[in-house]
Design an enzyme around this catalytic site. Structure first.
Site, mmCIF file in Angstrom:
data_model
loop_
_atom_site.group_PDB
_atom_site.id
_atom_site.type_symbol
_atom_site.label_atom_id
_atom_site.label_comp_id
_atom_site.label_asym_id
_atom_site.label_seq_id
_atom_site.Cartn_x
_atom_site.Cartn_y
_atom_site.Cartn_z
ATOM 1 N N THR A 29 -5.507 5.936 8.633
ATOM 2 C CA THR A 29 -6.427 6.788 7.023
ATOM 3 C C THR A 29 -6.211 5.039 6.277
ATOM 4 O O THR A 29 -6.515 4.902 5.126
ATOM 5 C CB THR A 29 -5.787 7.446 6.650
ATOM 6 N N THR A 30 -5.400 3.975 6.939
ATOM 7 C CA THR A 30 -6.418 3.277 6.299
ATOM 8 C C THR A 30 -6.610 2.126 6.965
ATOM 9 O O THR A 30 -6.652 2.471 8.131
ATOM 10 C CB THR A 30 -4.785 2.468 6.199
ATOM 11 N N HIS A 84 4.056 10.824 6.675
ATOM 12 C CA HIS A 84 3.464 9.702 8.197
ATOM 13 C C HIS A 84 4.567 9.775 8.944
ATOM 14 O O HIS A 84 4.373 7.808 8.776
ATOM 15 C CB HIS A 84 2.205 9.306 8.040
ATOM 16 N N HIS A 102 2.188 8.851 0.892
ATOM 17 C CA HIS A 102 0.778 8.428 -0.021
ATOM 18 C C HIS A 102 0.711 9.834 -0.750
ATOM 19 O O HIS A 102 1.608 11.114 -0.866
ATOM 20 C CB HIS A 102 -0.069 9.613 0.811
ATOM 21 N N HIS A 118 0.847 -1.174 -0.026
ATOM 22 C CA HIS A 118 0.247 0.212 -0.403
ATOM 23 C C HIS A 118 0.726 1.147 0.321
ATOM 24 O O HIS A 118 0.915 2.176 -0.297
ATOM 25 C CB HIS A 118 -0.753 0.175 1.273
ATOM 26 N N HIS A 121 5.397 6.076 6.403
ATOM 27 C CA HIS A 121 5.710 5.563 4.401
ATOM 28 C C HIS A 121 4.844 6.875 3.940
ATOM 29 O O HIS A 121 4.683 8.441 4.950
ATOM 30 C CB HIS A 121 4.077 4.680 5.080
HETATM 31 ZN ZN ZN Z 1 -0.335 7.580 6.177
#
Ligand code: ZN
Length: 249
Positions: free
Chosen positions: A199-200, A132, A115, A88, A113
């Protein structure tokens, strides 16, 4: 020969079962298992649709309230790290990389990680990317620092990571040298703070969010390297449901 292939097949099956257990139900950003459907994919993901404090959000700067909390304290150091393609995003896991203190509570850095575009919007607008930085307290509470990135100069701190991103889901390698995440955080610590969620999936709530106001930069080459793996891995913004965003120092 036959025995070996049976053992190999069993090993593969076990590996598949373990990876499945680790990842939970398959989810994506678009399509049938996309962000709109996360809450229906399985029971444990229900918070994705029922939660009232979901992230990310669109931060309207005109509505931000002044906070009376102490300034956050950051104490990071160089650390060895693993770089992992999670399926992801690309995630970096430093070993003892330092900590964040907010309202007197210390949260240790666990991983960071990326996005693209940024999940957070500021006054309706995305930035090119967001990092993040996920921190955890001794009693398991989460605090995430979000650092927004615009296109510009190459980011030197990210270069060792982005120069050799793990290509496939499940790929993992040790980072060449060490990483100090203080190089990812703007010198000005002014921020937007609010309560939100992961957010996942499973979109768990009670995450303390600190979105840095000042964006950092990455080069278009760096962004392109990430986009080759993940062209779009941002959850849409969620309703604030009356949450107040505070200005952190
Ligand atoms: Zn994140």
């Amino acid at each position: 020969m036959k025995k070996i292939s049976v053992v190999a097949a069993f090993g593969l099956l076990l590996f598949a079962a373990l990876s499945y257990a680790d990842e939970g139900v398959h989810w994506t950003y678009e399509g049938h298992a996309g962000a709109k459907h996360w809450g229906d994919l399985e029971k444990d993901y229900a918070t994705c649709k029922l939660g009232k404090h979901q992230s990310p959000i669109d931060i309207e700067t005109g509505k931000v309230k002044t906070a009376d909390s102490d300034p956050i304290k950051l104490a990071y150091n160089g650390a060895k790290a693993d770089v992992i393609n999670t399926g992801h995003s690309v995630q970096v896991e430093p070993v003892d990389g330092g900590a964040l203190t907010v309202d007197g509570v210390e949260y240790k850095l666990v991983q960071f990680h990326f996005h693209t575009p940024s999940e957070e919007k500021i006054n309706g607008k995305h930035h090119a990317m967001v990092a993040h930085l996920v921190h955890k307290s001794a009693d398991g509470k989460l605090a995430v620092i979000a650092v927004l990135f615009d296109l510009g100069r190459e980011n030197g701190t990210l270069q060792p990571i982005f120069a050799s991103l793990p290509a496939k889901a499940g790929d993992k390698h040790p980072l060449d040298g060490t990483i100090n995440v203080s190089g990812l955080i703007p010198a000005n610590h002014a921020s937007f703070m609010f309560e939100g969620s992961l957010t996942t999936p499973p979109c768990s709530e009670e995450v303390h969010w600190i979105v840095m106001k000042t964006p950092m930069t990455i080069s278009s080459r760096q962004l392109d390297a990430f986009k080759k793996l993940y062209p779009m891995n941002a959850r849409p913004t969620q309703p604030t449901n009356g949450r107040v965003v505070q200005a952190g120092r």
